[in-house]
Write a protein that holds these residues in place. Structure first.
Motif, PDB file in Angstrom:
ATOM      1  N   THR A   1       0.846  -1.208   0.000  1.00 21.03           N
ATOM      2  CA  THR A   1       0.000   0.000   0.000  1.00 21.03           C
ATOM      3  C   THR A   1       0.876   1.252   0.000  1.00 21.03           C
ATOM      4  O   THR A   1       0.629   2.197  -0.763  1.00 21.03           O
ATOM      5  CB  THR A   1      -0.911   0.006   1.250  1.00 21.03           C
ATOM      6  N   LEU A   2       1.904   1.265   0.850  1.00 19.68           N
ATOM      7  CA  LEU A   2       2.766   2.457   0.909  1.00 19.68           C
ATOM      8  C   LEU A   2       3.454   2.685  -0.429  1.00 19.68           C
ATOM      9  O   LEU A   2       3.515   3.804  -0.935  1.00 19.68           O
ATOM     10  CB  LEU A   2       3.809   2.309   2.029  1.00 19.68           C
ATOM     11  N   VAL A   3       3.998   1.617  -1.008  1.00 15.54           N
ATOM     12  CA  VAL A   3       4.722   1.767  -2.270  1.00 15.54           C
ATOM     13  C   VAL A   3       3.768   2.241  -3.368  1.00 15.54           C
ATOM     14  O   VAL A   3       4.036   3.230  -4.068  1.00 15.54           O
ATOM     15  CB  VAL A   3       5.396   0.431  -2.665  1.00 15.54           C
ATOM     16  N   ARG A   4       2.652   1.548  -3.515  1.00 12.46           N
ATOM     17  CA  ARG A   4       1.754   1.811  -4.653  1.00 12.46           C
ATOM     18  C   ARG A   4       0.988   3.125  -4.502  1.00 12.46           C
ATOM     19  O   ARG A   4       0.894   3.915  -5.443  1.00 12.46           O
ATOM     20  CB  ARG A   4       0.767   0.638  -4.774  1.00 12.46           C
ATOM     21  N   ASP A   5       0.457   3.370  -3.284  1.00  9.35           N
ATOM     22  CA  ASP A   5      -0.479   4.497  -3.131  1.00  9.35           C
ATOM     23  C   ASP A   5       0.184   5.763  -2.602  1.00  9.35           C
ATOM     24  O   ASP A   5      -0.406   6.836  -2.663  1.00  9.35           O
ATOM     25  CB  ASP A   5      -1.620   4.107  -2.180  1.00  9.35           C
ATOM     26  N   VAL A   6       1.381   5.624  -2.024  1.00  2.00           N
ATOM     27  CA  VAL A   6       1.989   6.800  -1.411  1.00  2.00           C
ATOM     28  C   VAL A   6       3.302   7.180  -2.116  1.00  2.00           C
ATOM     29  O   VAL A   6       3.463   8.314  -2.573  1.00  2.00           O
ATOM     30  CB  VAL A   6       2.239   6.554   0.102  1.00  2.00           C
ATOM     31  N   PHE A   7       4.222   6.227  -2.255  1.00  6.48           N
ATOM     32  CA  PHE A   7       5.534   6.592  -2.816  1.00  6.48           C
ATOM     33  C   PHE A   7       5.496   6.729  -4.334  1.00  6.48           C
ATOM     34  O   PHE A   7       6.086   7.652  -4.890  1.00  6.48           O
ATOM     35  CB  PHE A   7       6.608   5.577  -2.387  1.00  6.48           C
ATOM     36  N   MET A   8       4.810   5.806  -5.001  1.00  4.91           N
ATOM     37  CA  MET A   8       4.801   5.908  -6.471  1.00  4.91           C
ATOM     38  C   MET A   8       4.171   7.208  -6.970  1.00  4.91           C
ATOM     39  O   MET A   8       4.728   7.855  -7.861  1.00  4.91           O
ATOM     40  CB  MET A   8       4.157   4.674  -7.087  1.00  4.91           C
ATOM     41  N   PRO A   9       3.043   7.653  -6.399  1.00  2.00           N
ATOM     42  CA  PRO A   9       2.503   8.938  -6.856  1.00  2.00           C
ATOM     43  C   PRO A   9       3.457  10.108  -6.590  1.00  2.00           C
ATOM     44  O   PRO A   9       3.355  11.146  -7.232  1.00  2.00           O
ATOM     45  CB  PRO A   9       1.208   9.100  -6.033  1.00  2.00           C
ATOM     46  N   LEU A  10       4.393   9.943  -5.651  1.00  2.00           N
ATOM     47  CA  LEU A  10       5.379  11.008  -5.402  1.00  2.00           C
ATOM     48  C   LEU A  10       6.567  10.913  -6.365  1.00  2.00           C
ATOM     49  O   LEU A  10       7.519  11.681  -6.265  1.00  2.00           O
ATOM     50  CB  LEU A  10       5.903  10.908  -3.957  1.00  2.00           C
ATOM     51  N   GLY A  11       6.534   9.928  -7.254  1.00  2.00           N
ATOM     52  CA  GLY A  11       7.601   9.834  -8.260  1.00  2.00           C
ATOM     53  C   GLY A  11       8.658   8.785  -7.951  1.00  2.00           C
ATOM     54  O   GLY A  11       9.656   8.679  -8.667  1.00  2.00           O
ATOM     55  N   PHE A  12       8.468   8.010  -6.895  1.00  2.00           N
ATOM     56  CA  PHE A  12       9.445   6.954  -6.590  1.00  2.00           C
ATOM     57  C   PHE A  12       9.286   5.809  -7.596  1.00  2.00           C
ATOM     58  O   PHE A  12       8.178   5.324  -7.822  1.00  2.00           O
ATOM     59  CB  PHE A  12       9.247   6.432  -5.165  1.00  2.00           C
ATOM     60  N   THR A  13      10.408   5.383  -8.183  1.00  2.00           N
ATOM     61  CA  THR A  13      10.351   4.294  -9.173  1.00  2.00           C
ATOM     62  C   THR A  13      11.354   3.183  -8.863  1.00  2.00           C
ATOM     63  O   THR A  13      11.332   2.146  -9.512  1.00  2.00           O
ATOM     64  CB  THR A  13      10.678   4.823 -10.587  1.00  2.00           C
ATOM     65  N   LYS A  14      12.267   3.439  -7.906  1.00  2.00           N
ATOM     66  CA  LYS A  14      13.317   2.448  -7.617  1.00  2.00           C
ATOM     67  C   LYS A  14      13.175   1.986  -6.176  1.00  2.00           C
ATOM     68  O   LYS A  14      13.047   2.816  -5.266  1.00  2.00           O
ATOM     69  CB  LYS A  14      14.702   3.079  -7.790  1.00  2.00           C
ATOM     70  N   PHE A  15      13.261   0.686  -5.990  1.00  2.00           N
ATOM     71  CA  PHE A  15      13.028   0.118  -4.667  1.00  2.00           C
ATOM     72  C   PHE A  15      14.070  -0.959  -4.384  1.00  2.00           C
ATOM     73  O   PHE A  15      14.389  -1.755  -5.271  1.00  2.00           O
ATOM     74  CB  PHE A  15      11.606  -0.459  -4.584  1.00  2.00           C
ATOM     75  N   ARG A  16      14.586  -0.958  -3.170  1.00  2.00           N
ATOM     76  CA  ARG A  16      15.522  -2.011  -2.762  1.00  2.00           C
ATOM     77  C   ARG A  16      15.031  -2.628  -1.465  1.00  2.00           C
ATOM     78  O   ARG A  16      14.703  -1.919  -0.511  1.00  2.00           O
ATOM     79  CB  ARG A  16      16.934  -1.453  -2.581  1.00  2.00           C
ATOM     80  N   LEU A  17      14.984  -3.942  -1.421  1.00  2.00           N
ATOM     81  CA  LEU A  17      14.582  -4.669  -0.221  1.00  2.00           C
ATOM     82  C   LEU A  17      15.833  -5.047   0.544  1.00  2.00           C
ATOM     83  O   LEU A  17      16.786  -5.584  -0.028  1.00  2.00           O
ATOM     84  CB  LEU A  17      13.782  -5.920  -0.616  1.00  2.00           C
ATOM     85  N   THR A  18      15.822  -4.743   1.847  1.00  2.00           N
ATOM     86  CA  THR A  18      17.033  -4.991   2.623  1.00  2.00           C
ATOM     87  C   THR A  18      16.644  -5.331   4.057  1.00  2.00           C
ATOM     88  O   THR A  18      15.523  -5.731   4.332  1.00  2.00           O
ATOM     89  CB  THR A  18      17.980  -3.764   2.496  1.00  2.00           C
ATOM     90  N   GLY A  19      17.584  -5.220   4.998  1.00  2.00           N
ATOM     91  CA  GLY A  19      17.279  -5.559   6.377  1.00  2.00           C
ATOM     92  C   GLY A  19      18.366  -4.996   7.288  1.00  2.00           C
ATOM     93  O   GLY A  19      19.047  -4.043   6.895  1.00  2.00           O
ATOM     94  N   GLY A  20      18.639  -5.684   8.378  1.00  2.00           N
ATOM     95  CA  GLY A  20      18.561  -7.073   8.690  1.00  2.00           C
ATOM     96  C   GLY A  20      18.807  -7.976   7.472  1.00  2.00           C
ATOM     97  O   GLY A  20      19.308  -7.542   6.472  1.00  2.00           O
TER      98      GLY A  20
END
Ligand code: SAM
Ligand code: SF4
Length: 329
Positions: free
Chosen positions: A45-64
């Motif tokens: 939900t955060l990625v699709r509805d919040v960050f993508m409309p702000l122009g975010f297109t690159k995502f990295r999964l990390t941790g831990g």
């Protein structure tokens, strides 16, 4: 200031390694509780509805260690299918990768970074804090499997620490000659456990480049990443050598990323202990996507343009108390 379009998402703060520079023994006492972790649905939900409309297109999964996250393959599949997702990558220690490389690739992950600080099993185990059966071989098999499965680019992250693995930089650099592997030397950052390593715990990238130059020669590469690494090549090598020099060379003014912790805090910068937003609570309280976007836009204005090292000067060693594993590396 570049466009901020890159979100690093920590999926979990737990790890199956205890790298000396990242995760203190006592960290396990402070793990985020399961119910405090963002769920897969909340991340989506955060990625699709919040960050993508702000122009975010690159995502990295990390941790831990993200491979410890239950439901990882499903999350990768959901994220990879979002039309605005132009780049999805993952950073792992590789220990569980032999089994997961193919399912992750099939789910849509195409880029992977694997940490490998040493080719010597004894030194490797010392760095990752392993006192049992060596974990080097299984990690190496994870890397080979990722290569066979077709991850491209395949990057190996090396944090170089004086007195621990600095004697190996040429052996590690040599991995880029015959394989299309990208070896990235990262200067140790004085956060979390920094006090363990004394005053200057990093090796300047230029020192490593100089050693490589003397042995094989070194040319600037025209294969550029979209991150902070300065990319070079040993002449005629198949792969590249990247240098991430946050201590010796300032790149904060080129930084295009923000970080979401496993428990849902958005931080504008690794070093920013204030000015974070608790997105998880806001989401669970029903705050609208538009309101979250407005809060995040304000936060992005806080992204500092100051050198990591300058910011550290005048502070006590270990001031940045949250480790990489807790922030999300
Ligand atoms: N567990 C995964 C791994 O090790 O690749 C992902 C998380 S880890 C925190 C991400 C990256 O941060 C790793 O490449 C690790 O070497 C690096 N890292 C951790 N602590 C660091 C520090 N103090 N300075 C520089 N790099 C660090
Ligand atoms: Fe775990 Fe990665 Fe930190 Fe090592 S660097 S302790 S593998 S999170």
């Amino acid at each position: 200031m570049p466009e901020i379009d890159y979100l690093r998402i920590s999926l979990i703060d737990k790890c199956n390694f205890r790298c000396q520079y990242c995760m203190p023994e006592e960290a396990k006492l402070n793990y985020v509780l399961n119910q405090e972790l963002l769920s897969n649905q909340e991340i989506l939900t955060l990625v699709r509805d919040v960050f993508m409309p702000l122009g975010f297109t690159k995502f990295r999964l990390t941790g831990g260690e993200p491979l410890l996250r239950p439901g990882l393959v499903d999350l990768v599949r959901d994220l990879a299918q979002l039309p605005a997702c132009k780049d999805l990558a993952l950073t792992t220690n590789g220990f569980l990768l032999a089994d997961l490389a193919q399912p992750l690739y099939d789910a849509g992950l195409k880029r992977i970074n694997i940490s490998l600080d040493s080719l010597d099993p004894q030194i490797f185990d010392q760095i990752i804090g392993n006192r049992g059966k060596s974990r080097w071989q299984q990690t190496w098999e994870g890397i080979l499997t990722a290569h066979q499965v077709g991850f491209d680019p395949l990057k190996l992250n090396v944090v170089v620490i004086p007195g621990l693995n600095d004697q190996e930089v040429l052996d590690l650099a040599a991995l880029s000659i015959d394989r299309q592997w990208h070896i990235r030397f990262i200067e140790f950052m004085p956060i979390g456990n920094s006090y363990l390593f004394g005053e200057k715990a990093w090796i300047d990238s230029e020192e490593i480049r100089q050693s490589v130059r003397q042995k094989w020669g070194l040319v600037e590469s025209n294969i550029k990443g979209n991150g902070p690494a300065d990319v070079f090549q040993i002449p005629n090598a198949k792969g590249t050598l990247g240098f991430i020099s946050q201590m010796s060379e300032c790149f904060c003014d080129r930084c295009n990323r923000v970080r979401l912790s496993a428990d849902g805090w958005l931080r504008p910068c690794l070093l920013n202990e204030t000015g974070q937003i608790d997105l998880k609570t806001a989401l669970r309280d029903g705050v609208s996507s538009e309101n979250l976007q407005a809060k995040i836009s304000q936060l992005l204005l806080l992204k500092p343009e100051i050198n990591f090292k300058e910011r550290d000067s005048g502070t006590e060693a270990g001031t940045y108390t949250r480790t990489m594993s807790q922030i999300g590396g």
